[in-house]
Design an enzyme around this catalytic site. Structure first.
Site, mmCIF file in Angstrom:
data_model
loop_
_atom_site.group_PDB
_atom_site.id
_atom_site.type_symbol
_atom_site.label_atom_id
_atom_site.label_comp_id
_atom_site.label_asym_id
_atom_site.label_seq_id
_atom_site.Cartn_x
_atom_site.Cartn_y
_atom_site.Cartn_z
ATOM 1 N N ARG A 79 13.430 6.574 -0.149
ATOM 2 C CA ARG A 79 14.517 7.065 -0.955
ATOM 3 C C ARG A 79 15.763 7.368 -0.658
ATOM 4 O O ARG A 79 16.657 7.223 -1.337
ATOM 5 C CB ARG A 79 13.821 8.463 -1.574
ATOM 6 N N LYS A 92 9.296 0.614 -11.355
ATOM 7 C CA LYS A 92 10.692 0.675 -11.521
ATOM 8 C C LYS A 92 11.522 1.084 -10.156
ATOM 9 O O LYS A 92 11.056 1.791 -9.254
ATOM 10 C CB LYS A 92 11.025 1.937 -12.723
ATOM 11 N N ASP A 109 15.822 6.084 -8.164
ATOM 12 C CA ASP A 109 14.449 6.562 -8.269
ATOM 13 C C ASP A 109 13.989 7.547 -9.374
ATOM 14 O O ASP A 109 12.866 7.264 -9.693
ATOM 15 C CB ASP A 109 14.231 7.513 -6.817
ATOM 16 N N ILE A 135 2.584 5.635 -3.979
ATOM 17 C CA ILE A 135 1.996 5.503 -5.544
ATOM 18 C C ILE A 135 0.860 4.863 -6.018
ATOM 19 O O ILE A 135 0.333 5.037 -6.774
ATOM 20 C CB ILE A 135 3.272 5.266 -6.302
ATOM 21 N N TYR A 182 1.939 -10.290 1.843
ATOM 22 C CA TYR A 182 1.881 -10.587 0.621
ATOM 23 C C TYR A 182 1.786 -12.273 0.092
ATOM 24 O O TYR A 182 1.214 -12.208 -1.006
ATOM 25 C CB TYR A 182 3.366 -9.859 0.089
ATOM 26 N N CYS A 198 1.041 -1.269 0.047
ATOM 27 C CA CYS A 198 0.002 -0.142 0.041
ATOM 28 C C CYS A 198 1.020 1.261 -0.061
ATOM 29 O O CYS A 198 0.501 2.184 0.750
ATOM 30 C CB CYS A 198 -1.006 0.049 1.245
ATOM 31 N N ALA A 199 1.774 1.141 -1.047
ATOM 32 C CA ALA A 199 2.774 2.515 -1.099
ATOM 33 C C ALA A 199 1.899 3.588 -1.431
ATOM 34 O O ALA A 199 1.034 3.615 -2.083
ATOM 35 C CB ALA A 199 3.872 2.254 -2.146
ATOM 36 N N ARG A 232 1.750 -5.564 4.959
ATOM 37 C CA ARG A 232 2.324 -6.297 5.930
ATOM 38 C C ARG A 232 1.290 -6.063 7.246
ATOM 39 O O ARG A 232 1.436 -6.745 8.243
ATOM 40 C CB ARG A 232 3.786 -5.880 6.351
ATOM 41 N N ARG A 236 -1.948 7.279 -7.064
ATOM 42 C CA ARG A 236 -1.724 7.222 -8.657
ATOM 43 C C ARG A 236 -2.387 5.936 -9.188
ATOM 44 O O ARG A 236 -3.256 6.121 -9.899
ATOM 45 C CB ARG A 236 -0.273 7.099 -8.906
#
Length: 349
Positions: free
Chosen positions: A186, A115, A198, A32, A76, A29-30, A55, A36
């Site tokens: 990052r 990526k 990144d 992005i 996961y 659940c990042a 998690r 997005r």
């Protein structure tokens, strides 16, 4: 945003029968994913989001409730064990991409992984071997390539209208908030932090696509953080052979994006606003034989495009646009840039 949105976009075959949407899961659940990719899925053809995993089961349930996703998992592995899931999107930290891409493929799932796909070219070849063994799709999620501005730039650069290409410049940056947060993924070297991984990966990928061939060598300079043991910004020169070279810039030290240019013996293509021109402004300017043409392009959602691309590939509607791409191609250039920073010499890709 209700579940019906994730299920309504179906595809009719020529004989009039209905093609079922591809059932997706999101592995993590990042930010992005939440901001997005998941919001873009409702508009993707033959696509339905069936499950999310984290998690933390509580976090997965919150995301599932927000987007009316039927199932939430607290690991996961549980999501990968779900027999109904056909494809997964992986937005995990960079250092986990290879591990979970391989696990997903071995669980029988097609993969769209953020990526950079892996931490180096050797890892990418491991993923590619499992992809080839399973016969499933595994794609690197460069959403920007589904931006119509980008697609048009690739088309013009490869069309021959510019003549033989001689120079390219691409930029990929964003301004990281200060003071720096040491928990920011990052900035964490242990899980694949760094500006080249990144942001620089975009600038490299764009030049490979614009040139329509691979660079032979790379020379790079970077600003390195001793505190975090990652690069914070950098510049590189890529030599594509045939008298074509490109310069790239990346970093956490400037507002997002930047202009791009492609120069050939017979013309020049310039994107003043990078890949995201303001509404009503030309996306690019094409100069050839003394003529200047403003190129306008209708916007579209990059993230919808990348999800739909894989869904349509799975259903046999169309081959994914970049299924042909060797999974180690971008990573080989990134590896060469890091080696060059350490040796101070141009390094073979």
């Amino acid at each position: 945003m209700g579940l019906t949105l994730y299920s309504k976009l179906i595809h009719k075959r020529k004989d009039g029968t209905i093609m079922e949407p591809v059932r997706w899961g999101v592995l993590g659940c990042a930010k992005i994913a939440i901001e997005r990719v998941i919001p873009a899925m409702p508009d993707a053809n033959v696509t339905t989001l069936s499950a999310v995993a984290s998690r933390s089961l509580e976090k997965a349930q919150r995301v599932a409730e927000t987007f009316d996703v039927p199932r939430a998992y607290g690991s996961y592995d549980e999501l990968l064990a779900d027999p109904e899931i056909e494809a997964v999107y992986i937005p995990l930290p960079n250092g986990l991409h290879a591990e979970w891409s391989i696990k997903a493929l071995r669980a029988g799932k097609h993969v769209l992984c953020e990526k950079p796909l892996t931490m180096d070219a050797a890892e990418a070849r491991e993923v590619q071997a499992v992809r080839d063994e399973t016969g499933l799709y595994c794609l690197e999620a460069f959403a920007y390539r589904f931006n119509p501005v980008v697609a048009k730039a690739f088309e013009i650069a490869q069309s021959g209208v510019l003549g033989d290409l001689r120079f390219m410049h691409t930029v990929s940056t964003f301004l990281m908030e200060q003071p720096y947060d040491p928990t920011n993924v990052r900035l964490r070297a242990d899980i694949g932090g760094g500006a080249l991984y990144d942001m620089g990966c975009y600038a490299i990928n764009a030049q490979r696509m614009l040139a329509d061939r691979e660079p032979r060598s790379a020379w790079a300079a970077m600003t390195w953080s001793d505190r975090f043991d990652v690069d914070m910004s950098g510049t590189a020169v890529l030599d594509f052979g045939g008298d074509l070279r490109g310069t790239i810039q990346w970093g956490f030290n400037a507002p997002y994006g930047g202009p791009f240019s492609v120069v050939g013996e017979e013309g020049r293509l310039t994107g003043t606003y990078g890949w995201g021109p303001p509404a009503g402004e030309p996306a690019m300017v094409l100069e050839t034989e003394g003529e200047v043409e403003e190129v306008f392009v209708e916007p579209a959602n990059d993230y919808t495009g990348e999800v739909q691309d894989l869904s349509e590939g799975i259903r046999g509607i169309a081959e994914p646009a970049y299924a042909w791409e060797p999974l180690d191609a971008n990573m080989r250039v990134i590896d060469a840039c890091y080696r060059s920073y350490r040796t101070g010499e141009a390094e073979t890709v």
